[in-house]
Design an enzyme around this catalytic site. Sequence first.
Site, PDB file in Angstrom:
ATOM      1  N   CYS A 268       0.836  -1.203   0.000  1.00 30.54           N
ATOM      2  CA  CYS A 268       0.000   0.000   0.000  1.00 30.54           C
ATOM      3  C   CYS A 268       0.873   1.257   0.000  1.00 30.54           C
ATOM      4  O   CYS A 268       1.643   1.472   0.939  1.00 30.54           O
ATOM      5  CB  CYS A 268      -0.912  -0.014   1.218  1.00 30.54           C
ATOM      6  SG  CYS A 268      -2.000   1.407   1.262  1.00 30.54           S
TER       7      CYS A 268
ATOM      8  N   CYS B 172      -7.282   7.023 -44.764  1.00 33.60           N
ATOM      9  CA  CYS B 172      -7.224   8.092 -43.754  1.00 33.60           C
ATOM     10  C   CYS B 172      -5.830   8.686 -43.618  1.00 33.60           C
ATOM     11  O   CYS B 172      -5.659   9.766 -43.066  1.00 33.60           O
ATOM     12  CB  CYS B 172      -7.707   7.575 -42.401  1.00 33.60           C
ATOM     13  SG  CYS B 172      -6.583   6.403 -41.609  1.00 33.60           S
TER      14      CYS B 172
ATOM     15  N   CYS C 131      11.426   0.172 -44.655  1.00 33.65           N
ATOM     16  CA  CYS C 131      10.573  -0.160 -43.501  1.00 33.65           C
ATOM     17  C   CYS C 131      11.397  -0.904 -42.455  1.00 33.65           C
ATOM     18  O   CYS C 131      12.032  -1.915 -42.755  1.00 33.65           O
ATOM     19  CB  CYS C 131       9.386  -1.012 -43.945  1.00 33.65           C
ATOM     20  SG  CYS C 131       8.319  -1.540 -42.574  1.00 33.65           S
TER      21      CYS C 131
END
Lengths: 441, 458
Positions: free
Chosen positions: B134, B342, B403
């Site tokens: 915690c 797009c 690439c």
Amino acid sequence: MTRLPDDRLETKLPDKAPLYTRPEAITEANRCIYCVDAPCVQACPTGIDIPTFIHKIATDNVKGSARTIFAANLLGTSCARVCPVEVLCAGSCVYNHWGREPIAIGRLQRYATENAIAQDAELLSKTRKPATGKTIACIGGGPASLAAAGHLALDGHTVHVYEKRAVAGGLNTTGVAPYKLHSEASLAEVELILALGDIELKTGVEIVDGEAGEGQVLVAKLAADYDAVFIGIGLGPDNALGVEGEEGEGSVGAVEYIERLKLESGMGLDGIGTALVVGGGNTAIDIARELAQLGVPDVAMVYRKTEAAMSGYHHEMVDARKDGVRLVENRQPTGVVREGGKVTGLKVKATDTGAEETLACDLVAMAIGQSRLTKLAAAFGGVELDGKGRVQVDPATHRTGNPKVYAGGDCVNGGKEVVNAAQHGKLAARAITASFGGEEN
Amino acid sequence: MADLSIEFCGVKSPNPFWLASAPPTNTGDQVKRAFAAGWGGAVWKTLGNPIVNVSSRFGGVDYGSTRMMGLNNIELITDRPLQVNLDEMADVKKHYPDHTLIASLMVDTREEWHEIIQKVEDVGSDMLELNFGCPHGMCERGMGSAVGAEPEVLKTIVGWVMEKANVPVIVKLTPNVGDIAEPARAALEAGADAVSLINTVKSIVGVDLDRMVPLPVVGNGSSNGGYCGPAVKPIALHLLGQTAKVFPKPISGIGGISTWRDAAEFMALGSTSVQVCTAVMHYGYRIVEDMIEGLSDFLDEKGMDSAMDLVGKAVPQYKDWGDLDLNYHVVADIDPDKCIGCQLCFVACMDGSHQCIHIPGMSDEDKKKAGHVAFPTDVPDRPVTAKGGTPGARIPYVHEEECVGCNLCALVCPVEGTITMVEKRKAPESETWNDRVAAGKDLVPGGLDATRKARGAD
């Protein structure tokens, strides 16, 4: 599986809401906010846990999604496509009140059910209970009987389904608008149900009272031979207006004509320039849209009251207009006009002014309801009909006045949706299993 | 159907799905409802000396239209009297004897540890989980993550616990450390039977810019909280993978697990059980139905008879970077039937990666302006034809020679399945960086003079 001819008119009408791709389905599923105590569930006559099945699509648990659907509705595959979701689940989606597009619940249900079955044909039959030795007869091979038969088979019983036609599926096969569900898809669902367990489909067999001829079986024999009987006989032939000139070619009953559009080989609509549909219900809208989509140049619905009083769904009428269908309100047909036997017009009288006129047409389709077949049901001792000829049942169990005889679907409610029939079949199957002292499925 | 039951430190659990120690396990009534819904185990809300809590306690992080991608909290351990919790635990165990009940504990002194262990064992706890994770409030008092971040302190306290405990002991680790292997090793050396991780990540989820107070607001101030939910899953998976390498005993995985697939991933990376909190806080106990069903179907599809077969399956494939195959190579492939035009892949490649995606029809001059460094002459001019495509748009072209196979274009592409990475190995044999180091071939040309000199490369 029954092979249908390729040259049926319905094959010309493409699927209006095609199967979602996986990304489309997951994107749509993730729009659902996964409500608790969701209004869509309350709106579903079979009570499918819709948020849960959609959540499972979102997590890519497609088989689990289908299990959730089928647990509530074994006809989930066809209901995904033929349910009027606009007035049921999707119509009650919380998004409607926020001005957002409601979740495409029908399309998601189709995605889950069709893909799950494709992945695992035995998805449901795996859950079948051991054989009980009990045998149940279902009269009629439509949605109500199929749902009952499926649930009963999963409970371990033997089921014999008697269908007087050559093909089962009821209105899913013979009546649903093709752009929602083609007949092949209905027959595929019939096969899915038959594979759930020990179900035998007896097509071409009619149940009759009195004397049995070739291909007929007596009510008394069913009552004697089976541990229980489920009556899912639907409705009878189209009602007639009872006006002059109605008999003969060119004047047809809508339900019968739609059945031909869907199943008949080589049917054509040549020579029909104007088609008039008499009626204001969903069958009227269906046949009008189908004729318009199939290229009849002018299609009009003739209704005796105003649009507001129509029993057909508003969203269907909106779409019908997009298909080019006209609505002629406040006209009561008084006769079919023929020249040399050929239909040339429909005589109508204005219900407001009383004025008479003849609307030119080449085809008149009567969509003013269907007759009842329920005399057959009443042949079982103890089965009662109401004043409208509907079989009386206990709504919780769908048991008739005869403790061995159950009923559901259109013969009980007078003609509603497939999803209502599926619920009736499910409730009856549960009650039948319970009556044997067995566990419910 | 696969057997979903697991064995964790010798304790049988009906399935690997446990509720983490948190608000969903605060009371006996809650845990009973959770077990009825299908959860296989529950780690009770941490017990200790009762505390007081503040209001408010939770802060959420939304992403786009997704609510609560992350959640943080500044709630402390149980604020209910110890005996109330103990009575309810005994009642839960009475009703659900085969479900796994774990007592989460957080106290200070050796005497306190011994007393609370006795008490929770007396009510039938199957295991103990020591809350050393915690990261808010309690750590200021020398407990919680203050322990988890100090391996020596951790060892000492685990030692105290092991003196007393008769049931298996799980040490819950905090992610708020530099190297998770240190506390994991410390737990192992001190004799712990298992570890669980991660506890929440120290965080501030936002600032109320009107009040100039961090979130969640407590009057005129706030404090750092513990972050959890789907957003922390990648952090948790990494720390789990690291731990699995050094901790040869059972691990209970925690951190953003919301679906069966998340659970399967945690199990593959070494978790025997998984613990869930945020997804339940968001949607309720009902989500376990999908988790059980999805995992069961997954195991069946993979031909695994038992959930235990999945545990650790991916651990050997989690490697150091230096052991990765440098000759493995992929290039992007755009499906012209799916591309909607797009151009998000183009801009991502141009500005965010290695400038190998071209829009057809650009002159060399325009390409230079756009930032291209290589100029292929054979860029095909293909119009977009996909359903939902932009009329007139062109399908971008991947210049394969340039690439680098980074995946970025495929990650940004909005239409799943449009961009796939196609394997094009540089050489059939495998060669890792560590191979090169071993062979003395790790000096890449184009570097610093000083390095070349030091390596004697001149």
